[in-house]
Design an enzyme around this catalytic site. Structure first.
Site, PDB file in Angstrom:
ATOM      1  N   ASN A 250       0.935  -1.268   0.066  1.00 38.39           N
ATOM      2  CA  ASN A 250       0.086  -0.146  -0.022  1.00 38.39           C
ATOM      3  C   ASN A 250       1.015   1.234   0.003  1.00 38.39           C
ATOM      4  O   ASN A 250       1.367   1.667   1.000  1.00 38.39           O
ATOM      5  CB  ASN A 250      -0.914  -0.138   1.217  1.00 38.39           C
ATOM      6  CG  ASN A 250      -1.883   1.123   1.255  1.00 38.39           C
ATOM      7  OD1 ASN A 250      -1.818   1.966   0.445  1.00 38.39           O
ATOM      8  ND2 ASN A 250      -2.816   1.018   2.219  1.00 38.39           N
TER       9      ASN A 250
ATOM     10  N   LYS B  39       3.167   0.649   2.957  1.00 45.30           N
ATOM     11  CA  LYS B  39       3.033  -0.395   3.982  1.00 45.30           C
ATOM     12  C   LYS B  39       3.157  -1.824   3.136  1.00 45.30           C
ATOM     13  O   LYS B  39       2.814  -1.518   1.973  1.00 45.30           O
ATOM     14  CB  LYS B  39       1.793  -0.155   4.546  1.00 45.30           C
ATOM     15  CG  LYS B  39       1.273   0.807   5.606  1.00 45.30           C
ATOM     16  CD  LYS B  39      -0.001   0.727   6.036  1.00 45.30           C
ATOM     17  CE  LYS B  39      -0.291   2.184   6.646  1.00 45.30           C
ATOM     18  NZ  LYS B  39      -1.718   2.539   6.420  1.00 45.30           N
TER      19      LYS B  39
ATOM     20  N   ARG C 187      -2.444  -2.046  -3.683  1.00 46.41           N
ATOM     21  CA  ARG C 187      -3.592  -1.207  -3.376  1.00 46.41           C
ATOM     22  C   ARG C 187      -3.708   0.117  -4.144  1.00 46.41           C
ATOM     23  O   ARG C 187      -2.897   0.738  -4.347  1.00 46.41           O
ATOM     24  CB  ARG C 187      -3.709  -0.995  -2.008  1.00 46.41           C
ATOM     25  CG  ARG C 187      -5.034  -0.277  -1.671  1.00 46.41           C
ATOM     26  CD  ARG C 187      -5.044   0.425  -0.258  1.00 46.41           C
ATOM     27  NE  ARG C 187      -6.175   1.125   0.310  1.00 46.41           N
ATOM     28  CZ  ARG C 187      -6.240   2.432   0.645  1.00 46.41           C
ATOM     29  NH1 ARG C 187      -5.297   2.909   1.220  1.00 46.41           N
ATOM     30  NH2 ARG C 187      -7.459   2.803   1.006  1.00 46.41           N
TER      31      ARG C 187
ATOM     32  N   HIS D 134     -12.971   2.035   0.481  1.00 45.06           N
ATOM     33  CA  HIS D 134     -12.765   0.870   1.356  1.00 45.06           C
ATOM     34  C   HIS D 134     -13.378  -0.339   0.778  1.00 45.06           C
ATOM     35  O   HIS D 134     -13.578  -1.197   1.582  1.00 45.06           O
ATOM     36  CB  HIS D 134     -13.487   1.122   2.667  1.00 45.06           C
ATOM     37  CG  HIS D 134     -12.863   2.315   3.763  1.00 45.06           C
ATOM     38  ND1 HIS D 134     -13.822   3.290   4.317  1.00 45.06           N
ATOM     39  CD2 HIS D 134     -11.601   2.637   3.746  1.00 45.06           C
ATOM     40  CE1 HIS D 134     -13.009   3.986   5.048  1.00 45.06           C
ATOM     41  NE2 HIS D 134     -11.719   3.610   4.694  1.00 45.06           N
TER      42      HIS D 134
ATOM     43  N   ALA E 140     -10.169   5.642  11.230  1.00 50.10           N
ATOM     44  CA  ALA E 140      -9.610   6.902  11.080  1.00 50.10           C
ATOM     45  C   ALA E 140     -10.615   7.461   9.994  1.00 50.10           C
ATOM     46  O   ALA E 140     -11.363   8.585  10.258  1.00 50.10           O
ATOM     47  CB  ALA E 140      -8.257   7.423  10.895  1.00 50.10           C
TER      48      ALA E 140
ATOM     49  N   ARG F  12     -12.298  14.244   8.861  1.00 51.33           N
ATOM     50  CA  ARG F  12     -13.317  14.562   7.754  1.00 51.33           C
ATOM     51  C   ARG F  12     -14.596  14.823   8.199  1.00 51.33           C
ATOM     52  O   ARG F  12     -15.210  14.303   9.048  1.00 51.33           O
ATOM     53  CB  ARG F  12     -13.235  13.595   6.794  1.00 51.33           C
ATOM     54  CG  ARG F  12     -11.877  13.493   5.885  1.00 51.33           C
ATOM     55  CD  ARG F  12     -11.994  12.148   5.157  1.00 51.33           C
ATOM     56  NE  ARG F  12     -10.823  11.426   5.460  1.00 51.33           N
ATOM     57  CZ  ARG F  12     -10.632  10.180   4.990  1.00 51.33           C
ATOM     58  NH1 ARG F  12     -11.301   9.610   4.157  1.00 51.33           N
ATOM     59  NH2 ARG F  12      -9.624   9.242   5.420  1.00 51.33           N
TER      60      ARG F  12
ATOM     61  N   ARG G  83      -9.935   7.414  20.756  1.00 54.17           N
ATOM     62  CA  ARG G  83      -9.596   7.191  21.970  1.00 54.17           C
ATOM     63  C   ARG G  83      -9.293   8.350  22.910  1.00 54.17           C
ATOM     64  O   ARG G  83      -9.848   8.448  23.785  1.00 54.17           O
ATOM     65  CB  ARG G  83      -8.368   6.073  22.255  1.00 54.17           C
ATOM     66  CG  ARG G  83      -8.526   4.845  21.763  1.00 54.17           C
ATOM     67  CD  ARG G  83      -7.322   3.970  21.568  1.00 54.17           C
ATOM     68  NE  ARG G  83      -6.738   4.594  20.436  1.00 54.17           N
ATOM     69  CZ  ARG G  83      -5.386   4.045  19.837  1.00 54.17           C
ATOM     70  NH1 ARG G  83      -5.179   2.804  20.197  1.00 54.17           N
ATOM     71  NH2 ARG G  83      -5.196   4.450  18.627  1.00 54.17           N
TER      72      ARG G  83
ATOM     73  N   ILE H 220     -11.977   1.587  15.069  1.00 54.73           N
ATOM     74  CA  ILE H 220     -13.061   1.753  16.081  1.00 54.73           C
ATOM     75  C   ILE H 220     -14.081   0.504  16.311  1.00 54.73           C
ATOM     76  O   ILE H 220     -14.300   0.000  17.376  1.00 54.73           O
ATOM     77  CB  ILE H 220     -13.863   3.165  15.971  1.00 54.73           C
ATOM     78  CG1 ILE H 220     -12.798   4.296  15.860  1.00 54.73           C
ATOM     79  CG2 ILE H 220     -14.884   3.399  17.014  1.00 54.73           C
ATOM     80  CD1 ILE H 220     -13.466   5.520  15.171  1.00 54.73           C
ATOM     81  N   GLY H 221     -14.343   0.133  15.066  1.00 57.67           N
ATOM     82  CA  GLY H 221     -15.306  -0.898  14.859  1.00 57.67           C
ATOM     83  C   GLY H 221     -14.758  -2.244  15.747  1.00 57.67           C
ATOM     84  O   GLY H 221     -15.622  -2.957  16.286  1.00 57.67           O
ATOM     85  N   GLU H 222     -13.432  -2.418  15.429  1.00 59.71           N
ATOM     86  CA  GLU H 222     -12.954  -3.614  16.021  1.00 59.71           C
ATOM     87  C   GLU H 222     -12.840  -3.633  17.614  1.00 59.71           C
ATOM     88  O   GLU H 222     -12.778  -4.834  18.365  1.00 59.71           O
ATOM     89  CB  GLU H 222     -11.682  -4.184  15.287  1.00 59.71           C
ATOM     90  CG  GLU H 222     -12.057  -4.468  13.957  1.00 59.71           C
ATOM     91  CD  GLU H 222     -10.554  -4.697  13.110  1.00 59.71           C
ATOM     92  OE1 GLU H 222      -9.569  -4.968  13.604  1.00 59.71           O
ATOM     93  OE2 GLU H 222     -10.883  -4.512  11.804  1.00 59.71           O
TER      94      GLU H 222
ATOM     95  N   GLU I 140      -7.545  -6.388   4.604  1.00 51.95           N
ATOM     96  CA  GLU I 140      -7.590  -5.847   2.948  1.00 51.95           C
ATOM     97  C   GLU I 140      -6.161  -6.811   2.562  1.00 51.95           C
ATOM     98  O   GLU I 140      -6.161  -7.067   1.336  1.00 51.95           O
ATOM     99  CB  GLU I 140      -7.376  -4.390   3.081  1.00 51.95           C
ATOM    100  CG  GLU I 140      -8.528  -3.733   3.366  1.00 51.95           C
ATOM    101  CD  GLU I 140      -8.390  -2.397   3.976  1.00 51.95           C
ATOM    102  OE1 GLU I 140      -7.965  -2.247   5.136  1.00 51.95           O
ATOM    103  OE2 GLU I 140      -8.829  -1.136   3.365  1.00 51.95           O
TER     104      GLU I 140
HETATM  105  P1  ADP Z   1      -6.949   3.969   9.513  1.00 57.65           P
HETATM  106  O1  ADP Z   1      -8.305   4.352   8.705  1.00 57.65           O
HETATM  107  O2  ADP Z   1      -5.791   4.943   9.450  1.00 57.65           O
HETATM  108  O3  ADP Z   1      -6.691   2.491   9.038  1.00 57.65           O
HETATM  109  P2  ADP Z   1      -7.704   2.483  11.884  1.00 57.65           P
HETATM  110  O4  ADP Z   1      -8.632   1.425  11.170  1.00 57.65           O
HETATM  111  O5  ADP Z   1      -6.308   2.184  12.492  1.00 57.65           O
HETATM  112  O6  ADP Z   1      -7.459   3.713  10.854  1.00 57.65           O
HETATM  113  O7  ADP Z   1      -8.467   3.420  13.193  1.00 57.65           O
HETATM  114  C1  ADP Z   1      -8.056   4.408  13.975  1.00 57.65           C
HETATM  115  C2  ADP Z   1      -9.108   4.693  14.731  1.00 57.65           C
HETATM  116  O8  ADP Z   1      -9.370   3.553  15.707  1.00 57.65           O
HETATM  117  C3  ADP Z   1      -8.368   6.037  15.747  1.00 57.65           C
HETATM  118  O9  ADP Z   1      -9.650   6.689  15.880  1.00 57.65           O
HETATM  119  C4  ADP Z   1      -8.501   5.109  17.384  1.00 57.65           C
HETATM  120  O10 ADP Z   1      -8.574   5.760  18.300  1.00 57.65           O
HETATM  121  C5  ADP Z   1      -9.401   3.985  17.159  1.00 57.65           C
HETATM  122  N1  ADP Z   1      -9.126   2.918  18.158  1.00 57.65           N
HETATM  123  C6  ADP Z   1      -7.978   1.973  17.739  1.00 57.65           C
HETATM  124  N2  ADP Z   1      -8.101   1.236  18.875  1.00 57.65           N
HETATM  125  C7  ADP Z   1      -9.075   1.758  19.832  1.00 57.65           C
HETATM  126  C8  ADP Z   1      -9.502   1.184  21.020  1.00 57.65           C
HETATM  127  N3  ADP Z   1      -8.957   0.040  21.858  1.00 57.65           N
HETATM  128  N4  ADP Z   1     -10.618   1.728  21.518  1.00 57.65           N
HETATM  129  C9  ADP Z   1     -11.275   2.609  21.002  1.00 57.65           C
HETATM  130  N5  ADP Z   1     -10.719   3.216  19.556  1.00 57.65           N
HETATM  131  C10 ADP Z   1      -9.649   2.714  19.112  1.00 57.65           C
END
Ligand code: ADP
Length: 396
Positions: A8, A15, A89, A178, A208, A238, A282, A329-331, A382
């Site tokens: 990527n 990456k 990618r 995505h 993010a 954004r 966070r 955030i979702g995971e 991905e």
């Molecule tokens: P990107 O779009 O850069 O790939 P990521 O998928 O890594 O982003 O997501 C980053 C976001 O996930 C950030 O807002 C971060 O605060 C959030 N995040 C990561 N770990 C946690 C956690 N344990 N609890 C809450 N938010 C988290």
């Protein structure tokens, strides 16, 4: 044994994940950041160890050479010829690519032509491609497009209600993003649902950057990002969707120029803009827990923007079998999932299994058997999709 590297290449970063494709294991992974600066950072993980080096890496070409030299030095590969395929990618494939493609002259020209739609990304992907091509000429190269999965959208979902000629003459339409993540996660959910002939899935990729996609029978039917990844839900920096008149208003009333406004919408808005604290979920959550009212407001807006799309896609799909959470955030945030689901649970009959939500790990169901919609956490992957497509298209 066939090794494939998923790459990527961003404007200042690269990456990578090197896979052994016979058993789909990651041999090594890492990132080169701040390319072009005096203090570039090279991070590589191998055999459970993480090696971080700071050095000047002027261009992607040097970055790729450093990476490949390190693979030999650390005896991760004995010869570069072991790497049979490089999967890149690519953020923007426009209307040209419904699926991944072996990179040839024609594909290069199209990726280049589409740089007007992704000025930061597509040129960087090509730079990455040329750097690998020069370093490992024997390896085949495949482009995996972030937009490809959304090419199944119908015109009624991708055409904007502006004069039609802007679509035909200027390619203005919804492309989404995505796609590789939405594809991977929705396929995992379809597997978990027991491969039903028909499935209605909402994927919430909340990182993010973030987007939601409605997936019907394995195909994307609508997605929240638009012409660019600025559209849709609120994100780290954004704005997501807003009234376009705000742009003109800020130019007229505040004296900003167009570039300032677009920069503000991409880099200074979202969680960062409203909270004034950070773009990182966070940090904003910590501030909210300490009583920061704007941090609380930012999180409330974020949740409401997510549920607006869940509601929309529930209707568009004509119901929903499963909702899947993925990305940072979702995971990782049980709190975000719980709050988002609590805002839709009454309308949609969702019942969360609190123990699975809070204490479980990795891929899992987080709804109870009574829940009308199954809810899953699915860590996205991905790179694996990129590596698989590379292997498949190159017949490795
Ligand atoms: P990107 O779009 O850069 O790939 P990521 O998928 O890594 O982003 O997501 C980053 C976001 O996930 C950030 O807002 C971060 O605060 C959030 N995040 C990561 N770990 C946690 C956690 N344990 N609890 C809450 N938010 C988290």
């Amino acid at each position: 044994m066939s090794k494939v590297i998923a790459v990527n290449a961003g404007s200042s970063s690269l990456k990578f994940q090197l896979f052994e494709m016979d058993n789909e294991t990651v041999i090594t992974s890492g990132v080169i950041e701040r390319i072009g600066m005096e203090d570039s950072i090279f991070t590589i993980k191998y055999n459970g160890e993480k090696d971080v080096r700071t050095l000047a890496i002027p261009t992607h070409k040097e970055a790729v050479h450093l990476l490949l030299d390190t693979l030999i030095e650390k005896q991760i590969v004995s010869s570069l010829d072991e790497i049979k395929g490089v999967g890149h990618r690519v953020v923007q494939g426009g209307s040209y690519f419904q699926e991944s493609a072996i990179i040839d002259e024609d594909v290069i020209n199209k990726i280049d032509e589409l740089k007007s739609l992704a000025p930061l990304h597509n040129p960087a992907h090509l730079t990455g491609y040329y750097a690998f091509k020069e370093a490992i000429p024997s390896a085949g190269a495949v482009a995996v497009f972030d937009t490809a999965f959304h090419q199944t959208l119908q015109p009624k979902c991708y055409i904007y209600p502006i004069p039609y000629k802007f679509y035909t003459e200027n390619k203005v339409r919804k492309y989404g993003a995505h796609g590789t993540s939405h594809f991977y996660v929705s396929q995992r959910v379809i597997d978990k649902l027991g491969q039903p002939e028909h499935s209605k899935i909402i994927v919430a990729h909340l990182g993010a950057g973030g987007s939601l996609t409605a997936v019907k029978d394995g195909k994307s039917i609508n997605t929240s990002m638009g012409f660019t990844p600025l559209a849709g839900i609120m994100m780290g920096t954004r704005s997501g969707d807003l009234d376009p008149s705000i742009i003109d208003y800020l130019i007229e009333q505040v004296g900003m120029d167009m570039k300032d406004v677009i920069h503000m919408l991409n880099k200074e808005s979202g969680l960062l803009g409203v909270s004034g604290v950070s773009s990182d979920f966070r940090d904003v959550l910590n501030a909210a827990n300490e009583g920061n009212e704007r941090a609380k407001l930012a999180i409330d807006i974020f949740f409401r923007r997510v549920i607006a799309y869940i509601g929309r896609y529930f209707i568009a799909l004509g119901g929903c079998d499963a909702i899947a959470f993925t990305a940072g955030i979702g995971e990782n945030s049980a709190y975000a999932r719980k709050e988002i689901l609590s805002l839709v649970s009454e309308a949609l009959g969702i019942v969360v299994d609190d123990d699975a939500n809070e204490n479980g790990e990795g891929e899992r169901l987080i709804s109870t058997p009574e829940s009308k919609i199954k809810v899953y956490v699915i860590p996205t992957n991905e790179e694996l999709v990129i590596a698989r497509d590379t292997k498949r298209l190159l017949n490795l």
